[in-house]
Design a protein around this motif. Structure first.
Motif, PDB file in Angstrom:
ATOM      1  N   THR A 114      25.774  86.574  68.617  1.00  0.00           N
ATOM      2  CA  THR A 114      25.493  87.903  68.042  1.00  0.00           C
ATOM      3  C   THR A 114      26.227  88.404  66.929  1.00  0.00           C
ATOM      4  N   VAL A 115      27.394  87.855  66.880  1.00  0.00           N
ATOM      5  CA  VAL A 115      28.364  88.682  65.687  1.00  0.00           C
ATOM      6  C   VAL A 115      27.770  88.471  64.577  1.00  0.00           C
ATOM      7  N   GLY A 116      26.972  87.409  63.936  1.00  0.00           N
ATOM      8  CA  GLY A 116      26.336  87.522  62.555  1.00  0.00           C
ATOM      9  C   GLY A 116      25.379  88.692  62.721  1.00  0.00           C
ATOM     10  N   ILE A 117      24.438  88.863  63.672  1.00  0.00           N
ATOM     11  CA  ILE A 117      23.382  89.691  63.671  1.00  0.00           C
ATOM     12  C   ILE A 117      24.311  91.201  63.550  1.00  0.00           C
ATOM     13  N   GLY A 118      25.197  91.209  64.577  1.00  0.00           N
ATOM     14  CA  GLY A 118      25.871  92.466  64.559  1.00  0.00           C
ATOM     15  C   GLY A 118      26.517  93.128  63.375  1.00  0.00           C
ATOM     16  N   ILE A 119      27.145  92.018  62.705  1.00  0.00           N
ATOM     17  CA  ILE A 119      27.734  92.319  61.429  1.00  0.00           C
ATOM     18  C   ILE A 119      26.626  92.861  60.295  1.00  0.00           C
ATOM     19  N   LEU A 153      21.576  89.737  57.850  1.00  0.00           N
ATOM     20  CA  LEU A 153      20.647  89.500  58.921  1.00  0.00           C
ATOM     21  C   LEU A 153      20.037  88.273  58.715  1.00  0.00           C
ATOM     22  N   LEU A 154      19.808  87.858  57.421  1.00  0.00           N
ATOM     23  CA  LEU A 154      19.132  86.255  57.120  1.00  0.00           C
ATOM     24  C   LEU A 154      20.295  85.225  57.708  1.00  0.00           C
ATOM     25  N   VAL A 155      21.315  85.579  57.090  1.00  0.00           N
ATOM     26  CA  VAL A 155      22.523  84.330  57.747  1.00  0.00           C
ATOM     27  C   VAL A 155      22.520  84.451  59.162  1.00  0.00           C
ATOM     28  N   GLY A 156      22.570  85.624  59.901  1.00  0.00           N
ATOM     29  CA  GLY A 156      22.585  85.696  61.493  1.00  0.00           C
ATOM     30  C   GLY A 156      21.423  85.017  61.992  1.00  0.00           C
ATOM     31  N   GLY A 157      20.269  85.379  61.253  1.00  0.00           N
ATOM     32  CA  GLY A 157      19.284  84.592  61.904  1.00  0.00           C
ATOM     33  C   GLY A 157      19.318  83.140  61.948  1.00  0.00           C
ATOM     34  N   ILE A 158      19.757  82.438  60.523  1.00  0.00           N
ATOM     35  CA  ILE A 158      19.771  81.172  60.676  1.00  0.00           C
ATOM     36  C   ILE A 158      20.928  80.744  61.375  1.00  0.00           C
ATOM     37  N   GLY A 159      21.816  81.534  61.849  1.00  0.00           N
ATOM     38  CA  GLY A 159      22.891  81.097  62.619  1.00  0.00           C
ATOM     39  C   GLY A 159      22.345  80.986  64.022  1.00  0.00           C
ATOM     40  N   ILE A 160      21.397  81.842  64.594  1.00  0.00           N
ATOM     41  CA  ILE A 160      20.746  81.833  65.727  1.00  0.00           C
ATOM     42  C   ILE A 160      19.698  80.503  65.795  1.00  0.00           C
ATOM     43  N   MET A 161      19.241  80.203  64.906  1.00  0.00           N
ATOM     44  CA  MET A 161      18.227  78.962  64.760  1.00  0.00           C
ATOM     45  C   MET A 161      19.236  77.961  65.043  1.00  0.00           C
ATOM     46  N   ASN A 162      20.235  77.723  64.439  1.00  0.00           N
ATOM     47  CA  ASN A 162      20.990  76.657  64.439  1.00  0.00           C
ATOM     48  C   ASN A 162      21.642  76.040  65.989  1.00  0.00           C
ATOM     49  N   ILE A 163      21.985  77.602  66.608  1.00  0.00           N
ATOM     50  CA  ILE A 163      22.405  77.565  67.818  1.00  0.00           C
ATOM     51  C   ILE A 163      21.211  77.099  69.025  1.00  0.00           C
ATOM     52  N   MET A 164      20.146  77.659  68.555  1.00  0.00           N
ATOM     53  CA  MET A 164      19.061  77.156  69.164  1.00  0.00           C
ATOM     54  C   MET A 164      18.628  75.854  69.249  1.00  0.00           C
ATOM     55  N   LEU A 165      18.742  75.209  68.178  1.00  0.00           N
ATOM     56  CA  LEU A 165      18.556  73.978  68.074  1.00  0.00           C
ATOM     57  C   LEU A 165      19.466  73.017  68.982  1.00  0.00           C
ATOM     58  N   VAL A 166      20.857  73.564  68.629  1.00  0.00           N
ATOM     59  CA  VAL A 166      21.810  72.813  69.733  1.00  0.00           C
ATOM     60  C   VAL A 166      21.576  73.014  71.093  1.00  0.00           C
ATOM     61  N   SER A 167      21.125  74.062  71.509  1.00  0.00           N
ATOM     62  CA  SER A 167      20.573  74.144  72.776  1.00  0.00           C
ATOM     63  C   SER A 167      19.581  73.515  73.335  1.00  0.00           C
ATOM     64  N   VAL A 168      18.612  73.254  72.332  1.00  0.00           N
ATOM     65  CA  VAL A 168      17.195  72.525  72.704  1.00  0.00           C
ATOM     66  C   VAL A 168      17.881  70.983  73.044  1.00  0.00           C
ATOM     67  N   ARG A 169      18.715  70.567  72.129  1.00  0.00           N
ATOM     68  CA  ARG A 169      19.278  69.173  72.189  1.00  0.00           C
ATOM     69  C   ARG A 169      19.989  68.944  73.444  1.00  0.00           C
ATOM     70  N   GLU A 170      21.025  69.840  73.815  1.00  0.00           N
ATOM     71  CA  GLU A 170      21.973  69.826  75.022  1.00  0.00           C
ATOM     72  C   GLU A 170      20.836  69.852  76.347  1.00  0.00           C
ATOM     73  N   ARG A 171      19.645  70.575  76.160  1.00  0.00           N
ATOM     74  CA  ARG A 171      18.843  70.845  77.663  1.00  0.00           C
ATOM     75  C   ARG A 171      17.763  70.100  77.431  1.00  0.00           C
ATOM     76  N   THR A 172      17.781  68.921  76.754  1.00  0.00           N
ATOM     77  CA  THR A 172      16.571  67.725  76.529  1.00  0.00           C
ATOM     78  C   THR A 172      16.104  67.478  78.071  1.00  0.00           C
ATOM     79  N   ARG A 173      17.165  66.976  78.837  1.00  0.00           N
ATOM     80  CA  ARG A 173      16.637  66.513  80.174  1.00  0.00           C
ATOM     81  C   ARG A 173      16.212  67.392  80.793  1.00  0.00           C
ATOM     82  N   GLU A 174      16.751  68.931  80.922  1.00  0.00           N
ATOM     83  CA  GLU A 174      16.211  70.046  81.671  1.00  0.00           C
ATOM     84  C   GLU A 174      14.735  70.215  81.200  1.00  0.00           C
ATOM     85  N   ILE A 175      14.546  70.279  79.858  1.00  0.00           N
ATOM     86  CA  ILE A 175      13.126  70.506  79.615  1.00  0.00           C
ATOM     87  C   ILE A 175      12.145  69.200  80.137  1.00  0.00           C
ATOM     88  N   GLY A 176      12.745  68.110  80.193  1.00  0.00           N
ATOM     89  CA  GLY A 176      12.042  67.034  80.438  1.00  0.00           C
ATOM     90  C   GLY A 176      11.769  67.268  81.847  1.00  0.00           C
TER      91      GLY A 176
END
Length: 410
Positions: A31-36, A296-319
């Motif tokens: 949230t820091v990136g978007i907050g800034i 905000l664009l930089v913050g949005g890219i940061g969110i997308m990066n974190i969400m991609l990491v989250s998808v990878r970490e939760r692949t078995r959960e999603i499966g």
């Protein structure tokens, strides 16, 4: 909304909130990136909007139905000597304008210089010494707070009297009533007959650091070489343009301006200053909005990066969820809600910090701050939209995972 969609939304929201709560540190850092970005945008916009409100009040203090006629335009373009060599106005022209204008409600010649004003050993420098007539006080909306304004008799017999602006009165007569006392203007004695209410600053200039003396007294005391200007009030504000057009014709006629020759005078309106101000702040506004959008664009890219990491970490959960019958749209909604929630939370934090920063700056500096609620709502809403947009790819990637491959993921 169908029951199935409502269930998907509620289930997606529940899982999204659980996931955000389980990864608090990641959520906060994201949230820091978007907050800034939002804080930067709101702080700058708040200061600009505050300056706009302050400037509008300052212009209103000049009178909304007032025209100022002088040799020089307020916003000067071109050769200064061209304006300098224009003919001076005469008192006969003032009287002809008064007689011929059908929109005029008052006219006052004004002449000025800066000088030293002293009383009882105390001295103020760079004070505006203004010579004018009794009509000027109503034309320029000066309210007398003690004593009286200048009168026709003061001007007729060139009395050495003065009306003080609020800054002069408070600086030279602290705790005293200045009316009836004698001060010195550039060494010459003047009796104080009145004081006027404060009007504040206009574009950094203190309008209260002024002393008014009768028009003819000014010339007899400080020399007759200076030309004067005119302040003209119009009866109805809606007739301002018509009055200006009529005034141009009258001035050209009484000053003997040849047909086809350019005007040898300038008619100034307070809105001219407003237009110049808007041109200056418009560029600053654009830079501020650009900086905010980039952040905000930089913050949005940061969110997308974190969400991609989250998808990878939760692949078995999603499966597992997909194997148990979870639909793709449920997975999409879950990740979109996570992304937009993080972004909206950052927007809220940025709003609080931005408003606080603007408020602190307004308290410790001369800068004003005034953020409109529509701007706040727009900032938070835009932050949420940024999160939503940058969450689409991770959400689609999670929803399109093959359940079998996802269950094999280590």
């Amino acid at each position: 909304m169908s029951r199935a969609v409502r269930v998907d939304v509620l289930e997606g929201a529940r899982i999204a909130l659980f996931s955000l709560g389980a990864n608090r540190m990641r959520t906060v850092l994201t949230t820091v990136g978007i907050g800034i970005g939002v804080a930067t945008l709101l702080a700058i916009v708040g200061i600009i909007q505050g300056l706009n409100v302050s400037f509008e009040k300052q212009l209103a203090s000049m009178g909304t139905n007032t025209l100022y006629v002088s040799k020089f335009p307020w916003v000067m373009m071109g050769d200064w000597w061209l304006y300098r060599n224009r003919k001076n106005f005469t008192l006969n022209q003032v009287e002809q304008i008064r007689a011929q204008s059908t929109y005029l409600s008052g006219i006052a010649p004004t002449v000025g210089r800066t000088g030293d004003v002293a009383f009882n050993g105390e001295q103020l420098s760079a004070v505006d010494i203004t010579g004018t007539t009794h009509e000027y006080f109503s034309i320029a909306s000066f309210q007398v707070t003690a004593g009286r304004p200048l009168t026709e008799a003061d001007d007729a017999v060139t009395r050495p009297v003065a009306v003080l602006g609020a800054s002069v009165a408070s600086s030279l007569f602290p705790g005293l009533n200045p009316v009836g006392r004698t001060l010195r203007i550039d060494g010459k004695p003047f009796q104080v007959v009145g004081t006027v209410a404060p009007k504040g600053k206009l574009m950094g200039r203190d309008q209260d650091l002024v002393v008014f003396v009768p028009f003819k007294t000014f010339y007899s005391s400080f020399g007759k070489s200076r030309g004067f200007s005119m302040a003209i009030s119009i009866t109805r504000t809606e007739d301002l343009r018509k009055a200006e057009d009529q005034l141009v014709g009258i001035l050209r006629r009484v000053r003997g301006t040849p047909p086809g020759a350019p005007d040898d005078f300038s008619i100034n309106r307070p809105e001219m200053l407003a237009q110049t101000y808007q041109q200056l702040t418009g560029a600053l506004y654009g830079v501020a909005v650009g900086v905010g959008f980039i952040t905000l664009l930089v913050g949005g890219i940061g969110i997308m990066n974190i969400m991609l990491v989250s998808v990878r970490e939760r692949t078995r959960e999603i499966g597992i969820r997909r194997a148990l019958g979870a639909r793709k749209r449920t997975i999409v909604l879950q990740f979109l809600m996570e992304a937009s929630s993080v972004s909206a939370l950052g927007g809220l934090m940025g709003t609080i910090v931005g408003l606080g920063t603007a408020k602190v700056l307004s308290l410790i500096t001369p800068l004003a701050a005034d953020v409109q609620w529509t701007t706040v709502a727009g900032g938070v809403g835009f932050a949420a939209v940024v999160g939503l947009l940058f969450g689409i790819w991770p959400a689609a990637r999670a929803a399109n995972l093959d359940p079998v491959e996802a269950l094999r993921y280590e």
